[in-house]
Motif scaffolding. Structure first.
Motif, PDB file in Angstrom:
ATOM      1  N   ALA A   3     -10.307 -15.617 -25.273  1.00  0.00           N
ATOM      2  CA  ALA A   3     -11.726 -15.446 -24.930  1.00  0.00           C
ATOM      3  C   ALA A   3     -12.425 -16.786 -24.677  1.00  0.00           C
ATOM      4  N   GLU A   4     -13.269 -16.780 -23.661  1.00  0.00           N
ATOM      5  CA  GLU A   4     -14.065 -17.974 -23.355  1.00  0.00           C
ATOM      6  C   GLU A   4     -15.503 -17.813 -23.840  1.00  0.00           C
ATOM      7  N   ASP A   5     -15.915 -16.572 -24.068  1.00  0.00           N
ATOM      8  CA  ASP A   5     -17.269 -16.330 -24.591  1.00  0.00           C
ATOM      9  C   ASP A   5     -17.255 -15.051 -25.427  1.00  0.00           C
ATOM     10  N   PHE A   6     -18.410 -14.724 -26.013  1.00  0.00           N
ATOM     11  CA  PHE A   6     -18.461 -13.600 -26.951  1.00  0.00           C
ATOM     12  C   PHE A   6     -18.180 -12.257 -26.269  1.00  0.00           C
ATOM     13  N   SER A   7     -18.568 -12.124 -24.996  1.00  0.00           N
ATOM     14  CA  SER A   7     -18.322 -10.839 -24.331  1.00  0.00           C
ATOM     15  C   SER A   7     -16.819 -10.629 -24.112  1.00  0.00           C
ATOM     16  N   MET A   8     -16.110 -11.723 -23.791  1.00  0.00           N
ATOM     17  CA  MET A   8     -14.660 -11.607 -23.617  1.00  0.00           C
ATOM     18  C   MET A   8     -13.968 -11.265 -24.942  1.00  0.00           C
ATOM     19  N   LEU A   9     -14.589 -11.722 -26.030  1.00  0.00           N
ATOM     20  CA  LEU A   9     -13.996 -11.499 -27.353  1.00  0.00           C
ATOM     21  C   LEU A   9     -13.877 -10.009 -27.675  1.00  0.00           C
ATOM     22  N   SER A  10     -14.865  -9.217 -27.218  1.00  0.00           N
ATOM     23  CA  SER A  10     -14.833  -7.781 -27.545  1.00  0.00           C
ATOM     24  C   SER A  10     -14.036  -6.965 -26.519  1.00  0.00           C
ATOM     25  N   THR A  11     -13.610  -7.618 -25.417  1.00  0.00           N
ATOM     26  CA  THR A  11     -12.935  -6.887 -24.338  1.00  0.00           C
ATOM     27  C   THR A  11     -11.684  -6.154 -24.816  1.00  0.00           C
TER      28      THR A  11
ATOM     29  N   SER B 229      -1.810  -4.433 -40.492  1.00  0.00           N
ATOM     30  CA  SER B 229      -2.828  -5.492 -40.560  1.00  0.00           C
ATOM     31  C   SER B 229      -2.284  -6.797 -39.980  1.00  0.00           C
ATOM     32  N   VAL B 230      -0.995  -7.068 -40.156  1.00  0.00           N
ATOM     33  CA  VAL B 230      -0.402  -8.271 -39.548  1.00  0.00           C
ATOM     34  C   VAL B 230      -0.468  -8.162 -38.017  1.00  0.00           C
ATOM     35  N   ILE B 231      -0.096  -6.996 -37.494  1.00  0.00           N
ATOM     36  CA  ILE B 231      -0.109  -6.805 -36.031  1.00  0.00           C
ATOM     37  C   ILE B 231      -1.510  -7.088 -35.476  1.00  0.00           C
ATOM     38  N   PHE B 232      -2.532  -6.489 -36.107  1.00  0.00           N
ATOM     39  CA  PHE B 232      -3.865  -6.609 -35.512  1.00  0.00           C
ATOM     40  C   PHE B 232      -4.572  -7.906 -35.896  1.00  0.00           C
ATOM     41  N   ALA B 233      -4.209  -8.507 -36.991  1.00  0.00           N
ATOM     42  CA  ALA B 233      -4.742  -9.842 -37.294  1.00  0.00           C
ATOM     43  C   ALA B 233      -4.192 -10.828 -36.255  1.00  0.00           C
ATOM     44  N   CYS B 234      -2.934 -10.678 -35.892  1.00  0.00           N
ATOM     45  CA  CYS B 234      -2.349 -11.546 -34.854  1.00  0.00           C
ATOM     46  C   CYS B 234      -2.974 -11.242 -33.492  1.00  0.00           C
ATOM     47  N   ALA B 235      -3.181  -9.958 -33.208  1.00  0.00           N
ATOM     48  CA  ALA B 235      -3.836  -9.601 -31.939  1.00  0.00           C
ATOM     49  C   ALA B 235      -5.232 -10.215 -31.888  1.00  0.00           C
ATOM     50  N   GLY B 236      -5.919 -10.230 -33.022  1.00  0.00           N
ATOM     51  CA  GLY B 236      -7.251 -10.838 -33.098  1.00  0.00           C
ATOM     52  C   GLY B 236      -7.200 -12.326 -32.779  1.00  0.00           C
ATOM     53  N   MET B 237      -6.175 -12.996 -33.283  1.00  0.00           N
ATOM     54  CA  MET B 237      -6.039 -14.440 -32.995  1.00  0.00           C
ATOM     55  C   MET B 237      -5.754 -14.667 -31.511  1.00  0.00           C
ATOM     56  N   MET B 238      -4.915 -13.801 -30.944  1.00  0.00           N
ATOM     57  CA  MET B 238      -4.613 -13.952 -29.510  1.00  0.00           C
ATOM     58  C   MET B 238      -5.867 -13.711 -28.678  1.00  0.00           C
ATOM     59  N   GLY B 239      -6.640 -12.708 -29.075  1.00  0.00           N
ATOM     60  CA  GLY B 239      -7.895 -12.423 -28.374  1.00  0.00           C
ATOM     61  C   GLY B 239      -8.858 -13.594 -28.492  1.00  0.00           C
ATOM     62  N   ALA B 240      -8.909 -14.196 -29.679  1.00  0.00           N
ATOM     63  CA  ALA B 240      -9.815 -15.333 -29.900  1.00  0.00           C
ATOM     64  C   ALA B 240      -9.397 -16.550 -29.089  1.00  0.00           C
ATOM     65  N   LEU B 241      -8.095 -16.715 -28.883  1.00  0.00           N
ATOM     66  CA  LEU B 241      -7.628 -17.846 -28.077  1.00  0.00           C
ATOM     67  C   LEU B 241      -7.920 -17.606 -26.599  1.00  0.00           C
TER      68      LEU B 241
END
Lengths: 256, 243
Positions: free
Chosen positions: A164-172, A150-162
């Motif tokens: 991403a410029e829009d919602f479509s990039m967020l799910s990439t 969960s730490v690995i993917f919570a951090c990956a989620g934060m990196m993805g959120a940083l």
């Protein structure tokens, strides 16, 4: 390393409150989803699948895989959506203006992802009790793996959120990287049953070791070195955590 | 807090947004207890300067100190000393306004009990107490403005930075905010204010700085500004703008 414990605790509470306040979208869907998976793939289809060499029924085999799948999606989606929405509405400034070190900021934001991931993972296990007589083979190892994953993917989620410029990039990241790695990591099939070349490729997939680690801690069955699984989970969780701290320190897409 | 009589000290500040130079060797200081008006036309560099003080913007060269602490090296100390009321309404959409203030105080290290009490006090003071369980979306523009002020004040900062705090407010609210700001300044808070309303700067402030095209073009005591002409005329002259 923590100079503002009240601040970190407040940020952790806020992150947990956020996903709990929308439990219908965050906590309940994995229950419905895993119920359907276990019924269709475990009961309806699984009884026709014969497993050689694993010592497990198909349902017993996929339950740890389903737990990891929901653990990963819960952790990733929580931090990615929370941080991205905070950037989108710019209320991330509430955190950036606070006297929290970058380490503390990441720790606080991480909490929601870890807690949500762990909750949905345990939910899936509880659902499995309705289909199987099951118990956790090695509780301490199980705890170790679900926290590190969960730490690995919570951090990956934060990196993805940083990033991403829009919602479509967020799910990439989720659609094109995480989901394929999870599915090819042995959630629904034993990697040993694949052709030799595919088996070799699977051994380069870190998710294979994480799924195997959880499967061992739940069932006692493993077809790869446990020490390698433990080491990979440790190295990736520490690596992802400090990489996220570094991005916050650099102000990547947070500060102009 | 260090025993410094200078609340904010900016030296040789240079800031680029890609190829655009937003700040050109900006140097000035704000004394402890001052009520400082930072004036300039749109795009002059006011908000960029504020963002460098609060740490929301990075800069290429120069230094920014808050009560003697460097905002890069000692950012935890400097952030504790500053309360920012930004131009935009950027509130957490998941929280009621009372929760929002409580969490914000928590981030600044205020205990949950103290934070709740302080949030109630501020909501009372800004006449938002009856809205405490609503989310910010349910508030009018004026109420959001007051909420932004509550948020900036929740941790009782030494320096209050206000980016156009009365823009879009009706007269009654504007006067109420002015009275409150004067009171805070009399209590010893240092206030750094940007505004497009010359009357606001003239009524409230002790010191005035004018920035244009990223450079400080004039800075000094308010009395010196209005000795010969009114502030608006002085502003137009300093910025080269025409009436």
């Amino acid at each position: 390393m923590i100079t503002n414990p009240i601040g970190v605790a407040a940020l952790m509470r806020r992150e947990i409150y956020r996903f709990m306040s929308v439990a219908g979208q965050t906590i309940l869907p994995p229950v419905v989803n895993s119920l359907l998976f276990m019924f269709i793939f475990g009961v309806a289809v699984g009884q026709r699948i014969t497993f050689h060499g694993t010592g497990l029924t198909y349902l017993e085999f996929i339950v740890p895989g389903l737990m990891v799948m929901h653990l990963i999606s819960g952790s990733y989606e929580n931090t990615s959506s929370s941080l991205f929405i905070a950037r989108w509405h710019n209320h991330i400034q509430e955190v950036l203006l606070a006297p929290l070190s970058y380490f503390e900021m990441v720790l606080g934001l991480l909490a929601g992802g870890v807690v949500r991931g762990v909750i949905v993972c345990i939910e899936v296990f509880i659902v499995s009790v309705f289909f199987l007589h099951t118990e956790i083979y090695h509780p301490l190892l199980f705890l170790y793996f679900i926290v590190t994953i969960s730490v690995i993917f919570a951090c990956a989620g934060m990196m993805g959120a940083l990033w991403a410029e829009d919602f479509s990039m967020l799910s990439t990241w989720n659609v094109y990287i995480i989901v394929p790695l999870v599915l090819l990591g042995g959630v629904f099939h034993p990697v040993s049953g694949l052709p030799v070349i595919a088996q070799k490729i699977s051994h380069f997939n870190p998710l294979f070791y994480l799924v195997s680690g959880v499967r061992y801690s739940v069932t006692g069955m493993i077809d790869v070195s446990l020490l390698i699984c433990i080491t990979i989970a440790f190295v990736l969780s520490i690596g992802f955590f400090f990489l996220t701290v570094l991005l916050f320190k650099m102000g990547y897409k947070l500060r102009t | 807090m260090r025993n410094s009589e200078i609340a904010i000290s900016i030296k040789g500040l240079v800031k680029y947004y890609r190829d655009f130079q937003a700040l050109r060797n900006v140097t000035f200081q704000v004394n402890r207890g001052d009520f400082f008006a930072f004036l300039g036309p749109n795009g002059a560099g006011k908000t960029t300067t504020i963002n460098t003080i609060t740490g929301l913007s990075q800069y290429q060269s120069g230094s920014v100190q808050v009560f003697g602490y460097d905002t890069k090296r000692n950012y935890i100390q400097t952030r504790r000393l500053i309360g920012l009321c930004a131009q935009e309404f950027n509130f957490d959409p998941y929280l009621s306004i009372h929760q929002l203030l409580k969490y914000q105080a928590g981030y600044f290290g205020v205990s949950a009990f103290q934070a709740s009490r302080r949030a109630d006090e501020l909501l009372e003071r800004f006449q938002l107490r009856d809205k405490r369980n609503l989310k910010h979306r349910a508030l009018s523009g004026g109420m959001k403005k007051r909420l932004a002020l509550c948020r900036a004040l929740i941790h009782d900062p030494e320096i209050l930075i206000l980016d156009e705090p009365t823009a879009g407010c009706d007269l009654e609210l504007k006067f109420r905010i002015w009275d409150y700001l004067k009171q805070l300044n009399n209590e010893g808070k240092t206030i750094f204010l940007t505004t497009h309303y010359m009357e606001e700067a003239e009524r409230l402030c002790k010191t005035i700085g004018i920035i244009n095209h990223g450079s400080i073009v004039r800075i000094g005591n308010k009395k010196d500004f209005i000795k010969e002409k009114n502030l608006e005329a002085a502003f137009l002259e300093a910025t080269g703008l025409e009436h």
